[in-house]
Design a protein around this motif. Structure first.
Motif, PDB file in Angstrom:
ATOM      1  N   LEU A 165     146.523 128.859  71.369  1.00 10.30           N
ATOM      2  CA  LEU A 165     147.003 128.919  69.986  1.00 10.30           C
ATOM      3  C   LEU A 165     146.414 127.786  69.148  1.00 10.30           C
ATOM      4  O   LEU A 165     145.901 128.014  68.052  1.00 10.30           O
ATOM      5  CB  LEU A 165     148.532 128.864  69.958  1.00 10.30           C
ATOM      6  CG  LEU A 165     149.185 128.838  68.574  1.00 10.30           C
ATOM      7  CD1 LEU A 165     148.853 130.102  67.785  1.00 10.30           C
ATOM      8  CD2 LEU A 165     150.700 128.665  68.723  1.00 10.30           C
ATOM      9  N   VAL A 166     146.479 126.566  69.644  1.00 11.11           N
ATOM     10  CA  VAL A 166     145.964 125.415  68.891  1.00 11.11           C
ATOM     11  C   VAL A 166     144.459 125.543  68.683  1.00 11.11           C
ATOM     12  O   VAL A 166     143.955 125.271  67.587  1.00 11.11           O
ATOM     13  CB  VAL A 166     146.319 124.086  69.587  1.00 11.11           C
ATOM     14  CG1 VAL A 166     145.581 122.913  68.961  1.00 11.11           C
ATOM     15  CG2 VAL A 166     147.825 123.856  69.539  1.00 11.11           C
ATOM     16  N   GLU A 167     143.759 125.976  69.708  1.00 14.32           N
ATOM     17  CA  GLU A 167     142.313 126.146  69.567  1.00 14.32           C
ATOM     18  C   GLU A 167     142.002 127.167  68.469  1.00 14.32           C
ATOM     19  O   GLU A 167     141.135 126.954  67.636  1.00 14.32           O
ATOM     20  CB  GLU A 167     141.691 126.577  70.895  1.00 14.32           C
ATOM     21  CG  GLU A 167     140.184 126.631  70.842  1.00 14.32           C
ATOM     22  CD  GLU A 167     139.554 126.821  72.206  1.00 14.32           C
ATOM     23  OE1 GLU A 167     138.315 126.917  72.250  1.00 14.32           O
ATOM     24  OE2 GLU A 167     140.270 126.871  73.222  1.00 14.32           O
ATOM     25  N   TYR A 168     142.738 128.264  68.453  1.00 16.99           N
ATOM     26  CA  TYR A 168     142.520 129.285  67.428  1.00 16.99           C
ATOM     27  C   TYR A 168     142.881 128.748  66.045  1.00 16.99           C
ATOM     28  O   TYR A 168     142.127 128.899  65.090  1.00 16.99           O
ATOM     29  CB  TYR A 168     143.329 130.549  67.733  1.00 16.99           C
ATOM     30  CG  TYR A 168     143.005 131.676  66.779  1.00 16.99           C
ATOM     31  CD1 TYR A 168     141.894 132.478  66.989  1.00 16.99           C
ATOM     32  CD2 TYR A 168     143.778 131.903  65.649  1.00 16.99           C
ATOM     33  CE1 TYR A 168     141.569 133.494  66.108  1.00 16.99           C
ATOM     34  CE2 TYR A 168     143.463 132.915  64.764  1.00 16.99           C
ATOM     35  CZ  TYR A 168     142.355 133.707  64.993  1.00 16.99           C
ATOM     36  OH  TYR A 168     142.027 134.699  64.112  1.00 16.99           O
ATOM     37  N   LEU A 169     144.035 128.107  65.931  1.00 17.89           N
ATOM     38  CA  LEU A 169     144.496 127.609  64.637  1.00 17.89           C
ATOM     39  C   LEU A 169     143.645 126.462  64.108  1.00 17.89           C
ATOM     40  O   LEU A 169     143.672 126.178  62.916  1.00 17.89           O
ATOM     41  CB  LEU A 169     145.962 127.174  64.717  1.00 17.89           C
ATOM     42  CG  LEU A 169     146.989 128.276  64.951  1.00 17.89           C
ATOM     43  CD1 LEU A 169     148.394 127.679  65.056  1.00 17.89           C
ATOM     44  CD2 LEU A 169     146.923 129.341  63.863  1.00 17.89           C
ATOM     45  N   SER A 170     142.884 125.819  64.981  1.00 17.10           N
ATOM     46  CA  SER A 170     142.025 124.725  64.520  1.00 17.10           C
ATOM     47  C   SER A 170     140.891 125.235  63.633  1.00 17.10           C
ATOM     48  O   SER A 170     140.330 124.473  62.850  1.00 17.10           O
ATOM     49  CB  SER A 170     141.456 123.939  65.702  1.00 17.10           C
ATOM     50  OG  SER A 170     140.475 124.695  66.386  1.00 17.10           O
ATOM     51  N   CYS A 171     140.581 126.510  63.743  1.00 19.50           N
ATOM     52  CA  CYS A 171     139.455 127.049  62.966  1.00 19.50           C
ATOM     53  C   CYS A 171     139.796 128.328  62.212  1.00 19.50           C
ATOM     54  O   CYS A 171     138.945 128.861  61.503  1.00 19.50           O
ATOM     55  CB  CYS A 171     138.257 127.276  63.869  1.00 19.50           C
ATOM     56  SG  CYS A 171     138.551 128.479  65.155  1.00 19.50           S
ATOM     57  N   GLY A 212     145.339 120.644  60.214  1.00 19.50           N
ATOM     58  CA  GLY A 212     145.994 121.795  59.598  1.00 19.50           C
ATOM     59  C   GLY A 212     146.894 122.573  60.538  1.00 19.50           C
ATOM     60  O   GLY A 212     147.670 123.429  60.102  1.00 19.50           O
ATOM     61  N   VAL A 213     146.811 122.287  61.824  1.00 14.92           N
ATOM     62  CA  VAL A 213     147.556 123.059  62.819  1.00 14.92           C
ATOM     63  C   VAL A 213     149.075 122.939  62.658  1.00 14.92           C
ATOM     64  O   VAL A 213     149.772 123.958  62.721  1.00 14.92           O
ATOM     65  CB  VAL A 213     147.100 122.696  64.251  1.00 14.92           C
ATOM     66  CG1 VAL A 213     147.983 123.340  65.304  1.00 14.92           C
ATOM     67  CG2 VAL A 213     145.638 123.080  64.455  1.00 14.92           C
ATOM     68  N   PRO A 214     149.649 121.750  62.438  1.00 14.86           N
ATOM     69  CA  PRO A 214     151.116 121.675  62.325  1.00 14.86           C
ATOM     70  C   PRO A 214     151.699 122.579  61.232  1.00 14.86           C
ATOM     71  O   PRO A 214     152.732 123.226  61.454  1.00 14.86           O
ATOM     72  CB  PRO A 214     151.372 120.191  62.022  1.00 14.86           C
ATOM     73  CG  PRO A 214     150.223 119.491  62.665  1.00 14.86           C
ATOM     74  CD  PRO A 214     149.043 120.407  62.431  1.00 14.86           C
ATOM     75  N   ASP A 215     151.053 122.646  60.083  1.00 11.26           N
ATOM     76  CA  ASP A 215     151.553 123.516  59.013  1.00 11.26           C
ATOM     77  C   ASP A 215     151.470 124.991  59.418  1.00 11.26           C
ATOM     78  O   ASP A 215     152.357 125.782  59.083  1.00 11.26           O
ATOM     79  CB  ASP A 215     150.767 123.293  57.720  1.00 11.26           C
ATOM     80  CG  ASP A 215     151.047 121.927  57.110  1.00 11.26           C
ATOM     81  OD1 ASP A 215     152.116 121.343  57.391  1.00 11.26           O
ATOM     82  OD2 ASP A 215     150.185 121.435  56.355  1.00 11.26           O
TER      83      ASP A 215
END
Length: 179
Positions: A92-98, A162-165
């Motif tokens: 999830l974090v890897e995806y949301l990073s970009c 940007g991931v936390p938001d």
């Protein structure tokens, strides 16, 4: 870069799916889904001559749903559940990073879940969210957990601001609470 991440995401999801299959369980549907993810990721990773505006505005709903599907492939209240939550959070974090997961896509995905899958989401989401928040806040502190979970991604070199938001948005969709 996005194509490389799509390939890695597809391979991660396929690995998660393959690792989660217990002997005696029917893994045909999961195996087919993993094959589809790998095929899609590989076709997305095919060399391109030049990226056009149309290519960058392609529909990513399937990619988003593939990430979300990883949340209901296991039960966090079973043996190894915390490591499975860590792996799902890493994807999830890897995806949301970009990229983003649209709230409407997440809501539609949740609506399409069976009752068993909804129960798994309820069981798994708190652990996935906590791990994802920890990875985004201090990736170096999560290295040992992620290593034990079989995650090889180096989050310390990624831009995760940007991931936390984005996690707040998903949490609001899944629980009705922003926090």
């Amino acid at each position: 870069m996005r194509k490389s991440i799509a390939l890695l995401l597809g391979l991660s999801l396929a690995t998660l799916t393959a690792c989660e299959q217990a002997p005696g369980n029917s893994g045909a549907a999961s195996s087919d889904a993993a094959s589809a993810v790998i095929s899609e990721a590989v076709s997305d990773a095919a060399p391109a001559t030049a990226e056009t505006p149309a290519a960058s505005s392609r529909d990513t709903t399937t990619e988003q749903r593939n990430v979300l599907d990883g949340f209901v492939d296991f039960s966090a209240d079973t043996a190894g559940g915390s490591l499975k939550c860590a792996r799902a959070a890493a994807v999830l974090v890897e995806y949301l990073s970009c990229a983003d997961i649209d709230a409407s896509t997440a809501a539609d995905w949740m609506t399409d879940l069976t009752q068993d899958q909804r129960d798994l989401l309820d069981i798994n989401w708190a652990g996935i969210l906590a791990n994802a928040q920890n990875i985004a806040a201090d990736p170096a502190s999560q290295t040992d957990l992620l290593s034990c979970a079989g995650v090889t991604t180096d989050f310390t070199g990624m831009v995760l601001t940007g991931v936390p938001d984005k996690l707040v948005i998903l949490n609001t969709v899944f629980t009705g609470k922003a926090g």
